[in-house]
Write a protein that holds these residues in place. Structure first.
Motif, PDB file in Angstrom:
ATOM      1  N   THR A 112      -1.531  53.149  17.918  1.00  0.00           N
ATOM      2  CA  THR A 112      -0.585  53.253  17.245  1.00  0.00           C
ATOM      3  C   THR A 112       0.737  52.156  16.752  1.00  0.00           C
ATOM      4  OG1 THR A 112       1.312  55.171  19.256  1.00  0.00           O
ATOM      5  CG2 THR A 112      -0.658  55.745  17.002  1.00  0.00           C
ATOM      6  N   ARG A 113       1.090  51.633  18.109  1.00  0.00           N
ATOM      7  CA  ARG A 113       1.765  50.117  17.420  1.00  0.00           C
ATOM      8  C   ARG A 113       1.301  49.282  17.632  1.00  0.00           C
ATOM      9  NH1 ARG A 113       6.059  49.479  22.727  1.00  0.00           N
ATOM     10  NH2 ARG A 113       3.771  50.594  24.337  1.00  0.00           N
ATOM     11  N   PHE A 114       0.093  48.938  18.259  1.00  0.00           N
ATOM     12  CA  PHE A 114      -1.001  47.982  18.097  1.00  0.00           C
ATOM     13  C   PHE A 114      -2.542  48.194  17.464  1.00  0.00           C
ATOM     14  CE2 PHE A 114       2.452  47.572  21.850  1.00  0.00           C
ATOM     15  CZ  PHE A 114       2.868  46.639  20.689  1.00  0.00           C
ATOM     16  N   VAL A 115      -2.179  47.894  16.263  1.00  0.00           N
ATOM     17  CA  VAL A 115      -3.396  48.534  15.589  1.00  0.00           C
ATOM     18  C   VAL A 115      -4.596  47.250  15.603  1.00  0.00           C
ATOM     19  CG1 VAL A 115      -1.778  49.415  13.800  1.00  0.00           C
ATOM     20  CG2 VAL A 115      -2.928  47.045  13.337  1.00  0.00           C
ATOM     21  N   SER A 116      -5.509  47.932  15.590  1.00  0.00           N
ATOM     22  CA  SER A 116      -7.250  47.187  15.198  1.00  0.00           C
ATOM     23  C   SER A 116      -7.502  46.758  14.004  1.00  0.00           C
ATOM     24  CB  SER A 116      -8.188  48.235  16.076  1.00  0.00           C
ATOM     25  OG  SER A 116      -7.784  48.593  17.152  1.00  0.00           O
ATOM     26  N   SER A 117      -7.154  47.526  12.625  1.00  0.00           N
ATOM     27  CA  SER A 117      -7.504  47.428  11.740  1.00  0.00           C
ATOM     28  C   SER A 117      -6.899  46.703  10.724  1.00  0.00           C
ATOM     29  CB  SER A 117      -6.715  48.713  10.254  1.00  0.00           C
ATOM     30  OG  SER A 117      -5.415  48.613  10.700  1.00  0.00           O
ATOM     31  N   ARG A 118      -5.825  45.233  11.714  1.00  0.00           N
ATOM     32  CA  ARG A 118      -5.376  43.911  10.873  1.00  0.00           C
ATOM     33  C   ARG A 118      -6.679  42.660  11.759  1.00  0.00           C
ATOM     34  NH1 ARG A 118       1.037  44.621  10.654  1.00  0.00           N
ATOM     35  NH2 ARG A 118       0.653  42.626   9.825  1.00  0.00           N
ATOM     36  N   GLY A 119      -7.604  43.732  12.217  1.00  0.00           N
ATOM     37  CA  GLY A 119      -8.153  42.168  12.563  1.00  0.00           C
ATOM     38  C   GLY A 119      -7.770  42.146  14.607  1.00  0.00           C
ATOM     39  N   VAL A 120      -9.473  41.935  15.161  1.00  0.00           N
ATOM     40  CA  VAL A 120      -8.964  42.165  16.579  1.00  0.00           C
ATOM     41  C   VAL A 120      -9.428  40.723  17.013  1.00  0.00           C
ATOM     42  CG1 VAL A 120      -9.546  44.218  16.926  1.00  0.00           C
ATOM     43  CG2 VAL A 120     -11.073  43.135  17.402  1.00  0.00           C
ATOM     44  N   GLY A 121      -9.174  40.281  16.293  1.00  0.00           N
ATOM     45  CA  GLY A 121      -8.741  38.220  16.749  1.00  0.00           C
ATOM     46  C   GLY A 121      -7.856  38.167  16.014  1.00  0.00           C
ATOM     47  N   LEU A 122      -7.573  36.096  15.559  1.00  0.00           N
ATOM     48  CA  LEU A 122      -6.627  36.049  15.515  1.00  0.00           C
ATOM     49  C   LEU A 122      -6.095  35.704  14.033  1.00  0.00           C
ATOM     50  CD1 LEU A 122      -6.153  31.961  16.535  1.00  0.00           C
ATOM     51  CD2 LEU A 122      -5.908  34.518  17.920  1.00  0.00           C
ATOM     52  N   ASN A 123      -6.920  36.234  13.035  1.00  0.00           N
ATOM     53  CA  ASN A 123      -6.556  36.329  11.864  1.00  0.00           C
ATOM     54  C   ASN A 123      -6.167  37.768  11.316  1.00  0.00           C
ATOM     55  OD1 ASN A 123      -9.923  34.899  10.303  1.00  0.00           O
ATOM     56  ND2 ASN A 123      -7.776  34.058  11.272  1.00  0.00           N
ATOM     57  N   ASP A 124      -5.166  38.196  10.910  1.00  0.00           N
ATOM     58  CA  ASP A 124      -4.116  39.530  10.592  1.00  0.00           C
ATOM     59  C   ASP A 124      -5.007  39.404   9.240  1.00  0.00           C
ATOM     60  OD1 ASP A 124      -3.191  41.420   9.281  1.00  0.00           O
ATOM     61  OD2 ASP A 124      -0.888  40.816  10.345  1.00  0.00           O
ATOM     62  N   PHE A 125      -5.574  40.595   8.580  1.00  0.00           N
ATOM     63  CA  PHE A 125      -6.767  41.382   7.185  1.00  0.00           C
ATOM     64  C   PHE A 125      -6.023  41.736   6.309  1.00  0.00           C
ATOM     65  CE2 PHE A 125     -10.776  42.356   9.784  1.00  0.00           C
ATOM     66  CZ  PHE A 125     -10.746  41.413  10.154  1.00  0.00           C
ATOM     67  N   ARG A 126      -3.965  41.874   7.419  1.00  0.00           N
ATOM     68  CA  ARG A 126      -3.154  42.185   5.872  1.00  0.00           C
ATOM     69  C   ARG A 126      -2.677  40.436   4.790  1.00  0.00           C
ATOM     70  NH1 ARG A 126       1.436  45.626   7.914  1.00  0.00           N
ATOM     71  NH2 ARG A 126       0.130  47.045   7.627  1.00  0.00           N
ATOM     72  N   HIS A 127      -2.894  39.537   5.324  1.00  0.00           N
ATOM     73  CA  HIS A 127      -2.598  38.311   5.114  1.00  0.00           C
ATOM     74  C   HIS A 127      -3.685  37.274   4.326  1.00  0.00           C
ATOM     75  CE1 HIS A 127       1.392  39.337   5.715  1.00  0.00           C
ATOM     76  NE2 HIS A 127       1.438  39.340   7.015  1.00  0.00           N
ATOM     77  N   GLY A 128      -5.039  38.104   5.164  1.00  0.00           N
ATOM     78  CA  GLY A 128      -6.085  36.343   5.216  1.00  0.00           C
ATOM     79  C   GLY A 128      -7.098  37.521   4.660  1.00  0.00           C
ATOM     80  N   LYS A 129      -7.919  36.526   3.683  1.00  0.00           N
ATOM     81  CA  LYS A 129      -9.686  37.906   4.125  1.00  0.00           C
ATOM     82  C   LYS A 129     -10.383  37.568   5.108  1.00  0.00           C
ATOM     83  CE  LYS A 129     -13.218  38.237  -0.363  1.00  0.00           C
ATOM     84  NZ  LYS A 129     -14.122  37.747   1.398  1.00  0.00           N
ATOM     85  N   PRO A 130     -10.880  38.449   5.356  1.00  0.00           N
ATOM     86  CA  PRO A 130     -11.874  38.643   6.891  1.00  0.00           C
ATOM     87  C   PRO A 130     -13.293  38.113   5.749  1.00  0.00           C
ATOM     88  CG  PRO A 130     -11.057  40.987   5.939  1.00  0.00           C
ATOM     89  CD  PRO A 130     -10.745  39.899   4.923  1.00  0.00           C
ATOM     90  N   TRP A 131     -13.926  37.419   6.978  1.00  0.00           N
ATOM     91  CA  TRP A 131     -15.132  36.064   6.564  1.00  0.00           C
ATOM     92  C   TRP A 131     -15.700  37.827   6.759  1.00  0.00           C
ATOM     93  CZ3 TRP A 131     -19.675  36.414   9.352  1.00  0.00           C
ATOM     94  CH2 TRP A 131     -19.267  36.951  10.435  1.00  0.00           C
ATOM     95  N   ARG A 132     -16.291  38.405   6.722  1.00  0.00           N
ATOM     96  CA  ARG A 132     -16.933  39.587   6.516  1.00  0.00           C
ATOM     97  C   ARG A 132     -16.356  40.946   6.197  1.00  0.00           C
ATOM     98  NH1 ARG A 132     -19.104  43.042  12.218  1.00  0.00           N
ATOM     99  NH2 ARG A 132     -16.952  42.321  12.940  1.00  0.00           N
ATOM    100  N   PRO A 133     -17.126  41.520   5.808  1.00  0.00           N
ATOM    101  CA  PRO A 133     -16.401  43.709   5.195  1.00  0.00           C
ATOM    102  C   PRO A 133     -15.898  43.801   7.340  1.00  0.00           C
ATOM    103  CG  PRO A 133     -18.351  43.189   4.251  1.00  0.00           C
ATOM    104  CD  PRO A 133     -18.419  41.782   5.014  1.00  0.00           C
ATOM    105  N   PRO A 134     -14.543  44.183   7.757  1.00  0.00           N
ATOM    106  CA  PRO A 134     -14.500  44.326   8.646  1.00  0.00           C
ATOM    107  C   PRO A 134     -15.170  45.881   8.862  1.00  0.00           C
ATOM    108  CG  PRO A 134     -13.032  44.271   6.617  1.00  0.00           C
ATOM    109  CD  PRO A 134     -13.473  43.936   6.840  1.00  0.00           C
ATOM    110  N   SER A 135     -15.819  45.404  10.439  1.00  0.00           N
ATOM    111  CA  SER A 135     -16.173  46.737  11.161  1.00  0.00           C
ATOM    112  C   SER A 135     -15.358  47.974  10.681  1.00  0.00           C
ATOM    113  CB  SER A 135     -16.053  46.595  12.771  1.00  0.00           C
ATOM    114  OG  SER A 135     -16.691  47.497  13.500  1.00  0.00           O
ATOM    115  N   LEU A 136     -16.282  49.031  10.640  1.00  0.00           N
ATOM    116  CA  LEU A 136     -15.943  50.802   9.980  1.00  0.00           C
ATOM    117  C   LEU A 136     -14.989  50.685  11.453  1.00  0.00           C
ATOM    118  CD1 LEU A 136     -17.991  52.131   7.565  1.00  0.00           C
ATOM    119  CD2 LEU A 136     -16.100  51.137   7.339  1.00  0.00           C
ATOM    120  N   ILE A 137     -15.514  50.335  12.621  1.00  0.00           N
ATOM    121  CA  ILE A 137     -15.173  50.870  13.576  1.00  0.00           C
ATOM    122  C   ILE A 137     -14.321  50.163  14.859  1.00  0.00           C
ATOM    123  CG2 ILE A 137     -17.276  50.694  15.136  1.00  0.00           C
ATOM    124  CD1 ILE A 137     -16.950  53.233  16.954  1.00  0.00           C
ATOM    125  N   LEU A 138     -14.570  48.920  14.868  1.00  0.00           N
ATOM    126  CA  LEU A 138     -13.830  48.158  16.197  1.00  0.00           C
ATOM    127  C   LEU A 138     -12.489  47.727  14.713  1.00  0.00           C
ATOM    128  CD1 LEU A 138     -13.688  46.377  18.733  1.00  0.00           C
ATOM    129  CD2 LEU A 138     -14.406  44.409  16.761  1.00  0.00           C
TER     130      LEU A 138
END
Ligand code: HEM
Ligand code: FES
Lengths: 107, 407
Positions: B70-96
């Motif tokens: 809840t505090r530390f989310v995965s939907s903003r990416g589990v790498g260094l990119n934050d999907f809220r601010h940058g475009k992911p290189w591939r459509p994000p995983s629907l689970i990871l």
């Protein structure tokens, strides 16, 4: 400190002190309760933390969580109405004195 | 708002040491243990200026950050990119790369396909493939264990389990490595991975469509969930893609690392031969000792506090799972490989709602393979130097020359 009582198939009872917020599974592991294996560590992938909640407590511990029902199908022993994955039961002061029965086997 | 690597560039939180290190440099990636020890030494968190992120590597905080979805989310990416601010290189995983409630829905379907019950039905196939491969290697004077065993075994069993009609061994192994390199900063590893995407991704996408899968594999279970309306058919294709990104290179790494551990610890292999039932605990210790997934990240989705450190919304935190698995505050003699340690609570498969959904299949592959090796092989002998292959999220061998001495 909610207490939990684990009962083995031969009737031996072990009472331990748990911590509110912890799962019944984590409480069992912390107290080396033989009979809860919990191979996946609580990610609801292994069904080796199966337990039977004593009837009197069934209503109070609430519903099985989303996906728990299906994962129970992988349990080694018979699944009954009182079956739960102990990693999905969170301790609270309301559950002080909770009695759970251990199945014959987990794998 | 300043961005670095497409995430918010935070200032060092009060009380957190500023540590000028590059966790993604090839020297750290090839030999991470000294970096892990220094990271734990810094405190619960270190601030890494070059990426403006926090890093954690002590067991308790790593577990707290990694599991508190809840505090530390995965939907903003589990790498260094934050999907809220940058475009992911591939459509994000629907689970990871998803949070509840979206995650709950897809996870349930994936967990069904990878449940202990389903995996039990795969073991016989695993055993037949393991025996064939090990028998062949026993005939050889020496072999390269990464290609000839660590890659050969999963490539023989996993696509078949998924029900894939098309098998391209190289693409299958490299796709995972590519996705994992994509979780790092914009370094040479990530750029090289991205450069291969146009070659690999279309093949993977095509191989995951329903008409390229049999009706009785793991993939079919996912498409049946789509037929039942639990998920969309487009989502099913993406979840099958997750099998391939997360399920091949990871087990390749696990097998290579298991052989590396056993070759270096002959007394452990002798114990395994004496009692092949140690195969399963042996793999748990391999996981703790080598942490195939060495680092994944989370993003703070609110202002919060961990171990007294104030963390602001948008902070990227890299969680060094490999370091937590070596923390002497958690493990006795962490640098000693003990085949019967039974390291419950290791973080190699993660923890909490994202805890590896493929762990049953990974354990089954390794248990079967190690059992067959224990039955047929008298000794595992190194015949050359082991070389590691740097990757932004995976700690994997590149080469491992070995010889199996027959019984
Ligand atoms: C040795 C082998 C493996 C290791 C070390 C490993 C490690 C991990 C870790 C650390 C996570 C947690 C990620 C996070 O919390 O952000 C994870 C998740 C995941 N793994 Fe594995 N894995 C392995 C094998 C597999 C296999 C064989 C499959 C597929 C069949 C698989 C599929 C997945 C998927 C889909 C997720 C995402 C789960 C979720 O977010 O709910 N993994 N794995
Ligand atoms: S601990 Fe694995 S399902 Fe509960």
């Amino acid at each position: 400190m909610p207490r939990v009582i684990f009962v083995t198939p031969d009737g031996t009872r072990t009472e331990v002190e748990g911590v509110a917020g912890d799962s019944v599974m984590a409480t069992a592991i912390a107290h080396d309760i033989v009979g809860i294996v919990a191979e996946c560590g609580g990610s609801m992938m292994c069904a080796t933390c199966h337990c039977y909640v004593e009837d009197a407590w069934s209503a109070r511990i609430g519903q099985r969580s989303d996906g728990e029902e299906e994962m129970l199908e992988s349990a080694a022993c018979e699944v009954r109405d009182t079956s739960r994955l102990s990693c999905q039961i969170t301790l609270s002061s309301d559950l002080d004195g909770l009695v759970v029965h251990l199945p014959d086997a987990q794998t | 708002m300043k961005l670095i690597e497409d995430h918010l560039a935070i200032d060092p939180p009060e009380g957190v040491p500023v540590w000028d290190v590059d966790p993604y440099s090839e020297s750290v990636l090839a030999n991470p243990n000294p970096y892990y020890a220094a990271l734990r030494e810094q405190g619960p968190f270190a601030y890494i200026p070059r990426y403006a992120i926090l890093a954690c590597g002590r067991y308790d905080e790593t577990k707290e950050v990694f599991s508190d979805h809840t505090r530390f989310v995965s939907s903003r990416g589990v790498g260094l990119n934050d999907f809220r601010h940058g475009k992911p290189w591939r459509p994000p995983s629907l689970i990871l790369e998803a949070d509840p409630p979206d995650h709950t829905r897809t996870r349930k379907v994936m967990a069904r396909a990878l449940s202990p019950k389903v995996v039990a039905g795969l073991r016989e196939d695993f055993r037949i493939a393991a025996e064939a491969i090990v028998d062949r290697l026993l005939q050889m004077q020496g072999f390269e264990a990464v290609a000839d065993l660590a890659e050969a075994f999963p490539v023989a069993v996993f696509p078949k389990a998924v029900g894939m009609l098309d098998v391209h061994a190289r693409h299958l192994v490299d796709y995972g490595a590519m996705v994992f390199n994509g979780l790092g900063p914009d370094n040479a590893l990530r750029r090289a991975a991205m450069a291969r995407a146009p070659e690999i991704v279309p093949w993977i996408t095509a191989a995951c469509t329903r008409n390229r899968l049999t009706g009785d594999g793991l993939g079919a279970i996912i498409y049946e969930a789509a037929d039942a309306g639990e998920i969309g058919h487009d989502e099913a294709a993406m979840l099958v893609r997750s099998f391939l990104s997360a399920g091949v290179d990871t087990t390749v790494t696990g097998i290579g690392s298991a052989l590396w551990c056993l070759a270096r610890n002959p007394e452990a292999f002798a114990a395994l031969r004496a009692d092949p039932a140690l195969a399963r605990p042996c793999f748990e210790e391999v996981l703790r000792y080598t942490s195939p997934v060495h680092t994944f990240a989370r993003t703070a989705d609110c202002n919060t506090e961990v171990a007294g450190v104030k963390i602001v919304e948008g902070t990227k935190i890299i969680c060094a799972l490999g370091s937590a698995n070596m923390d002497p505050a958690k493990w006795d003699d962490p640098e000693v490989f003990r085949i019967d340690r039974r390291p419950a609570g290791h973080l190699a498969f993660g923890v909490g709602i994202h805890g590896c959904v493929g762990q049953n299949i990974a354990r089954a592959e390794l248990e079967v393979l190690l059992t067959v090796i224990a039955e047929k092989v008298a000794a595992i002998e190194p015949t050359g130097e082991a070389v590691w292959r740097p990757n932004n999220a995976i700690h994997a061998l590149d080469r491992l020359p070995l010889r199996f001495r027959p019984n």
